[in-house]
Design a protein around this motif. Structure first.
Motif, mmCIF file in Angstrom:
data_model
loop_
_atom_site.group_PDB
_atom_site.id
_atom_site.type_symbol
_atom_site.label_atom_id
_atom_site.label_comp_id
_atom_site.label_asym_id
_atom_site.label_seq_id
_atom_site.Cartn_x
_atom_site.Cartn_y
_atom_site.Cartn_z
ATOM 1 N N HIS A 60 0.818 -1.210 0.000
ATOM 2 C CA HIS A 60 0.000 0.000 0.000
ATOM 3 C C HIS A 60 0.853 1.260 0.000
ATOM 4 N N ARG A 61 1.949 1.249 0.750
ATOM 5 C CA ARG A 61 2.831 2.418 0.790
ATOM 6 C C ARG A 61 3.321 2.765 -0.610
ATOM 7 N N HIS A 62 3.732 1.737 -1.351
ATOM 8 C CA HIS A 62 4.253 1.961 -2.704
ATOM 9 C C HIS A 62 3.147 2.388 -3.655
ATOM 10 N N SER A 63 1.938 1.859 -3.453
ATOM 11 C CA SER A 63 0.813 2.287 -4.289
ATOM 12 C C SER A 63 0.560 3.778 -4.109
ATOM 13 N N ALA A 64 0.545 4.237 -2.842
ATOM 14 C CA ALA A 64 0.304 5.656 -2.569
ATOM 15 C C ALA A 64 1.393 6.523 -3.193
ATOM 16 N N ARG A 65 2.633 6.092 -3.081
ATOM 17 C CA ARG A 65 3.730 6.885 -3.645
ATOM 18 C C ARG A 65 3.629 6.957 -5.169
ATOM 19 N N GLN A 66 3.348 5.802 -5.806
ATOM 20 C CA GLN A 66 3.241 5.802 -7.262
ATOM 21 C C GLN A 66 2.085 6.670 -7.730
ATOM 22 N N LEU A 67 1.000 6.646 -6.981
ATOM 23 C CA LEU A 67 -0.139 7.494 -7.325
ATOM 24 C C LEU A 67 0.236 8.968 -7.200
ATOM 25 N N ALA A 68 0.873 9.329 -6.092
ATOM 26 C CA ALA A 68 1.267 10.724 -5.882
ATOM 27 C C ALA A 68 2.256 11.202 -6.932
ATOM 28 N N GLU A 69 3.105 10.296 -7.395
ATOM 29 C CA GLU A 69 4.136 10.648 -8.382
ATOM 30 C C GLU A 69 3.606 10.672 -9.813
ATOM 31 N N GLY A 70 2.344 10.318 -10.002
ATOM 32 C CA GLY A 70 1.753 10.344 -11.336
ATOM 33 C C GLY A 70 2.018 9.110 -12.165
ATOM 34 N N LYS A 71 2.505 8.045 -11.534
ATOM 35 C CA LYS A 71 2.755 6.805 -12.261
ATOM 36 C C LYS A 71 1.481 5.978 -12.433
ATOM 37 N N ALA A 72 0.423 6.350 -11.735
ATOM 38 C CA ALA A 72 -0.888 5.721 -11.856
ATOM 39 C C ALA A 72 -1.927 6.776 -11.557
ATOM 40 N N ASP A 73 -3.184 6.456 -11.890
ATOM 41 C CA ASP A 73 -4.263 7.419 -11.699
ATOM 42 C C ASP A 73 -5.169 7.106 -10.522
ATOM 43 N N ILE A 74 -5.173 5.851 -10.075
ATOM 44 C CA ILE A 74 -6.144 5.440 -9.069
ATOM 45 C C ILE A 74 -5.608 4.222 -8.321
ATOM 46 N N ALA A 75 -5.952 4.117 -7.047
ATOM 47 C CA ALA A 75 -5.502 2.981 -6.235
ATOM 48 C C ALA A 75 -6.490 2.767 -5.101
ATOM 49 N N ALA A 76 -6.505 1.538 -4.560
ATOM 50 C CA ALA A 76 -7.313 1.218 -3.382
ATOM 51 C C ALA A 76 -6.376 0.856 -2.232
ATOM 52 N N LEU A 77 -6.579 1.499 -1.093
ATOM 53 C CA LEU A 77 -5.796 1.221 0.117
ATOM 54 C C LEU A 77 -6.756 0.917 1.256
ATOM 55 N N ASP A 78 -6.428 -0.066 2.073
ATOM 56 C CA ASP A 78 -7.336 -0.353 3.177
ATOM 57 C C ASP A 78 -7.347 0.818 4.155
ATOM 58 N N SER A 79 -8.478 0.960 4.840
ATOM 59 C CA SER A 79 -8.745 2.149 5.647
ATOM 60 C C SER A 79 -7.683 2.376 6.720
ATOM 61 N N VAL A 80 -7.267 1.304 7.381
ATOM 62 C CA VAL A 80 -6.301 1.446 8.466
ATOM 63 C C VAL A 80 -4.927 1.817 7.914
ATOM 64 N N SER A 81 -4.500 1.125 6.873
ATOM 65 C CA SER A 81 -3.210 1.456 6.254
ATOM 66 C C SER A 81 -3.193 2.891 5.764
ATOM 67 N N ALA A 82 -4.279 3.331 5.148
ATOM 68 C CA ALA A 82 -4.331 4.703 4.633
ATOM 69 C C ALA A 82 -4.166 5.704 5.764
ATOM 70 N N TRP A 83 -4.837 5.455 6.896
ATOM 71 C CA TRP A 83 -4.730 6.385 8.024
ATOM 72 C C TRP A 83 -3.315 6.387 8.590
ATOM 73 N N LEU A 84 -2.751 5.199 8.827
ATOM 74 C CA LEU A 84 -1.425 5.104 9.408
ATOM 75 C C LEU A 84 -0.363 5.698 8.486
ATOM 76 N N LEU A 85 -0.447 5.389 7.202
ATOM 77 C CA LEU A 85 0.548 5.899 6.265
ATOM 78 C C LEU A 85 0.448 7.410 6.118
ATOM 79 N N ALA A 86 -0.762 7.942 6.237
ATOM 80 C CA ALA A 86 -0.922 9.400 6.155
ATOM 81 C C ALA A 86 -0.218 10.097 7.306
#
Length: 263
Positions: free
Chosen positions: A149-175
Motif C-alpha cells: 500500500h505504501r508503494h501504491s500511494a507513492r506511485q499514485l502521488a508521483e503520477g505513475k498511476a491514476d487510481i488505487a485502493a488502500l485499506d482504511s487502516v493502512s491509509a490512516w497510518l501511512l498518512a
C-alpha cells in the motif's frame, strides 16, 4: 513457537509495546513457549504455513485461499479509522488531489495500481467495486502491482498511476507517516465493508489453544494499562471469527475473475 504482527505499518516502539503486553496475556492464559520477540518474516506465505506458528495476522483473502487448510482464524481487531466499522473495514479508492475527475466512471481507460494480486483491500476490493457498479470492461487501460500500500500511494502521488485502493487502516497510518505523499491524494470512493485482517494460528492448533489465544486477545483489550497504546494504534476491540466469516471474499473473487478476467 513463532509470533508476528506484520500487516500494518506501525512505529517499531508501538509494535514492541503491544507485543510485550500481548505476550504477558498469552503467558497468563497458560500458553507455553511464547517467544520473547516477534518474528519479522521476509516470506509471509512460508511464515504463515510454518507449523510453529502460534499467532500472526494476515489478509482476509489469502486466509481462505492460499492459506486454507494451513491456518485457523481466531478473529479480528476493531480499528478506529475512517472506513472501519467494528471488526469490518473498507478500502479507500484514492486519486491525486489535483485530478479534476469526480466520478469513478470518469476513470475508464486510466491506469490503476494495486498492492498485489492476493490483497483483499488493495486488489479484490477494487475489482468488487467495479462489478458492483456495473462498469464497462475492460475498465482500466493498464494495471500495475506495487508490492504494498505504501508503494501504491507513492506511485499514485508521483503520477505513475491514476487510481488505487488502500485499506482504511493502512491509509490512516501511512498518512501519519508520509503526510507529504497523502497531501497530494484525495478519496474518490469507499468500497464495501468486509471482515478485517484476521488474526491466525496454525491449523494444527487445538481447540484449547484457540480458546486461550482468543481469551488473551480479549483480556488485552480490557487492560487499562495499555489503553493509551491501543488508542495510538487505533485498536478498539476484538471479535472472535472463523473461516466461514471470510468465505464470501473467496466467492466474490471467483465471481470477479469470471467477469473481469485476471488483470
Amino acid at each position: 513457537m513463532l509470533c508476528s504482527l506484520p500487516m500494518y505499518p506501525y512505529a517499531q516502539h508501538h509494535q514492541q509495546a503491544l507485543w510485550c503486553a500481548l505476550r504477558e496475556q498469552l503467558l497468563l492464559a497458560g500458553l507455553g513457549d511464547v517467544p520473547n520477540e516477534l518474528t519479522q518474516p521476509s516470506d509471509y506465505l512460508h511464515h504463515w504455513q510454518d507449523p510453529r506458528l502460534l499467532l500472526s495476522q494476515t489478509c482476509g483473502f489469502p486466509a481462505v485461499s492460499l492459506l486454507a487448510g494451513h491456518v485457523r482464524i481466531l478473529g479480528a481487531f476493531h480499528y478506529d479509522a475512517p472506513g472501519c466499522d467494528g471488526y469490518r473495514y473498507s478500502s479507500q479508492i484514492l486519486i491525486r488531489r489535483d485530478d479534476p475527475r469526480q466520478r469513478l466512471e470518469d476513470f475508464q481507460n486510466s491506469i490503476a495500481v494495486c498492492s498485489e494480486r492476493h490483497s483483499q483491500s488493495g486488489y479484490h476490493a477494487l475489482r468488487s467495486h467495479l462489478v458492483t457498479n456495473t462498469l464497462p470492461q475492460p475498465f482500466f487501460r493498464a494495471v500495475s502491482f506495487s508490492c504494498g500500500h505504501r508503494h501504491s500511494a507513492r506511485q499514485l502521488a508521483e503520477g505513475k498511476a491514476d487510481i488505487a485502493a488502500l485499506d482504511s487502516v493502512s491509509a490512516w497510518l501511512l498518512a501519519q507517516e508520509e503526510p507529504e505523499v497523502f497531501a497530494r491524494l484525495r478519496p474518490l470512493a469507499q468500497t464495501a465493508h468486509t471482515p478485517g485482517l484476521p488474526l491466525i494460528t496454525h491449523s494444527t492448533a487445538s481447540e484449547d489453544t484457540v480458546a486461550r489465544l482468543r481469551a488473551a486477545l480479549i483480556t488485552l483489550l480490557d487492560n487499562a494499562s495499555v489503553a493509551g497504546l491501543l488508542a495510538d494504534m487505533r485498536i478498539t476491540g476484538f471479535t472472535a471469527l472463523n473461516a466461514a466469516d471470510y468465505q464470501a471474499l473467496r466467492r466474490d473473487a471467483e465471481r470477479n475473475a469470471a467477469l473481469l478476467g485476471c488483470w
